[in-house]
Design an enzyme around this catalytic site. Structure first.
Site, PDB file in Angstrom:
ATOM      1  N   ARG A  94      11.632   3.805   3.079  1.00 18.60           N
ATOM      2  CA  ARG A  94      11.287   2.808   4.102  1.00 18.60           C
ATOM      3  C   ARG A  94      12.550   2.035   4.455  1.00 18.60           C
ATOM      4  NH1 ARG A  94       6.126  -1.104   4.229  1.00 18.60           N
ATOM      5  NH2 ARG A  94       5.259   0.848   4.976  1.00 18.60           N
ATOM      6  N   HIS A 149       5.576   5.897  11.217  1.00 15.08           N
ATOM      7  CA  HIS A 149       5.062   5.770   9.854  1.00 15.08           C
ATOM      8  C   HIS A 149       4.096   6.944   9.645  1.00 15.08           C
ATOM      9  CE1 HIS A 149       3.685   4.204   6.154  1.00 15.08           C
ATOM     10  NE2 HIS A 149       3.441   2.954   6.487  1.00 15.08           N
ATOM     11  N   ARG A 157       0.802  -1.217   0.000  1.00 13.35           N
ATOM     12  CA  ARG A 157       0.000   0.000   0.000  1.00 13.35           C
ATOM     13  C   ARG A 157       0.838   1.272   0.000  1.00 13.35           C
ATOM     14  NH1 ARG A 157      -2.875  -3.949   1.726  1.00 13.35           N
ATOM     15  NH2 ARG A 157      -0.952  -4.427   2.810  1.00 13.35           N
ATOM     16  N   THR A 158       1.816   1.338   0.876  1.00 13.13           N
ATOM     17  CA  THR A 158       2.543   2.597   1.017  1.00 13.13           C
ATOM     18  C   THR A 158       3.271   2.926  -0.281  1.00 13.13           C
ATOM     19  OG1 THR A 158       2.823   2.089   3.346  1.00 13.13           O
ATOM     20  CG2 THR A 158       4.200   3.840   2.464  1.00 13.13           C
ATOM     21  N   LYS A 165      27.313  -3.827  -2.910  1.00 13.74           N
ATOM     22  CA  LYS A 165      28.780  -3.766  -3.043  1.00 13.74           C
ATOM     23  C   LYS A 165      29.421  -3.150  -1.804  1.00 13.74           C
ATOM     24  CE  LYS A 165      28.261  -2.605  -7.949  1.00 13.74           C
ATOM     25  NZ  LYS A 165      28.468  -1.475  -8.878  1.00 13.74           N
TER      26      LYS A 165
END
Ligand code: NCD
Length: 337
Positions: free
Chosen positions: A130, A160, A79-80, A109
């Protein structure tokens, strides 16, 4: 908005503080609900009906013409990520998705988080981030401060904020207010970042009471508990659905955050202790109680509850995610004045 890609960032200071919104979103990082006040929330929510109209009427919006927003997701999301991407595209901007940079970018890397964020910031106008660790959205904000804004799309067990904004909007749509409310928040109060942000939002308004229904192991950490109480939020911790109030304004159910547990055994010991089934909704809910969930659900709300009109998680709540993020991104990029 001024673009400073080729300039030096303002040098990070040891006491980097997140900016307060104070009614002006332009260029500001959105990392925590701590940055907000009631006026800023009002101003954001005031934009939402216009955003909704753009989306529902399929208007061709050029509000974000020329803007590029990069979505950097170190953790899974449905959703986000998609609603942020859809928001940008609804407003005529372009979205870049960098999913799982651990595997598919130079992070594999050995590139540092800081260098990765500085680099990505050179190619876009805002980053939606996120990350599995608490505090990393703030760290990113510090690294690119003065260059582009960072929007926290979940930092570990931290916060959030965009979820809380859409949750607050959804509550206000149904209850007609954000003060004097009684709510129940259930599930993983300890690890649930959506809960942490939403509580901070509710604490801004007078007269709100939340019942926190969770097993003992998943209670809010004592520091946050004290903090919320000090801010004026009334909190009642319970571990039995019998102690839920009748006819609350909202129920906010959450999943137990499996990925935050050391092992499966500990998770199984607390998972799905409290189920929001039809019987509970009929017993403790009232005609105007809404049942919310940030989703994903993994058994804590049976599918049969979906047909109850009070179940808003896959209805207004999920749709508001896009409308509220449209407003947020438009304001942060300085395209909505
Ligand atoms: C939440 C999250 O990622 O914190 N999901 C979401 O963004 N709507 C809730 C969760 O994963 O349980």
């Amino acid at each position: 908005m001024i673009r400073r890609h080729e300039g030096e960032p303002l040098s990070p200071t040891p006491e980097f503080n997140l900016p307060r919104i104070d009614g002006d979103f332009e260029g500001k990082h959105i990392v925590s609900l701590e940055q907000f006040d009631i006026n800023s929330l009002d101003y954001l929510f005031y934009q939402v009906p216009t955003m909704k109209e753009i989306a529902l009427d399929r208007q061709e919006s050029h509000l974000l013409k020329g803007d590029i927003v990069t979505h950097v997701f170190y953790e899974p999301s449905t959703r986000t990520r998609v609603s942020f991407q859809a928001s940008v595209e609804q407003l005529g901007g372009r979205a870049i998705i960098v999913e799982n940079p651990q595997a598919f970018s130079s992070v594999s890397k050995g590139e540092s988080f800081e260098d990765t964020i500085r680099t990505l910031a050179a190619y876009c106008d805002a980053i939606v981030l996120r990350h599995p660790e608490e505090g990393f959205a703030k760290k990113a904000a510090e690294v690119v401060n003065g260059i582009i804004p960072i929007i926290n799309a979940g930092d570990g067990v931290g916060e959030h904020p965009s979820q809380a904004l859409l949750d607050l909007f959804t509550v206000s749509e149904h209850a007609g207010k954000l003060n004097g409310l009684t709510g129940v928040m259930a599930g993983d109060i300890k690890n649930g970042r959506t809960v942490h942000s939403l509580m901070r939002g509710l604490a801004l308004y007078p007269g709100n009471t939340v019942y926190l229904l969770s097993p003992n192991q998943l209670r809010l950490n004592p520091k946050d508990l004290e903090d919320m109480k000090r801010k004026g939020l009334s909190i009642i911790e319970i571990d039995n659905p019998d102690d839920m109030p009748i006819n609350a304004d909202f129920w906010y159910w959450t999943r137990v955050q499996k990925e935050r547990f050391e092992n499966e055994e500990e998770y199984n010991a607390v998972n799905n202790r409290f189920i929001a089934d039809q019987a509970l909704l009929d017993k403790k809910g009232g005609p105007n109680t809404i049942l919310m969930h940030p989703l994903p659900r993994v058994g804590e709300i049976p599918y049969e509850v979906d047909k109850d009109p009070r179940a808003v998680y896959l209805r207004s709540q999920v749709r508001n995610g896009m409308y509220v993020r449209m407003a947020l991104i438009g304001l942060v990029l300085g395209r909505i004045k």
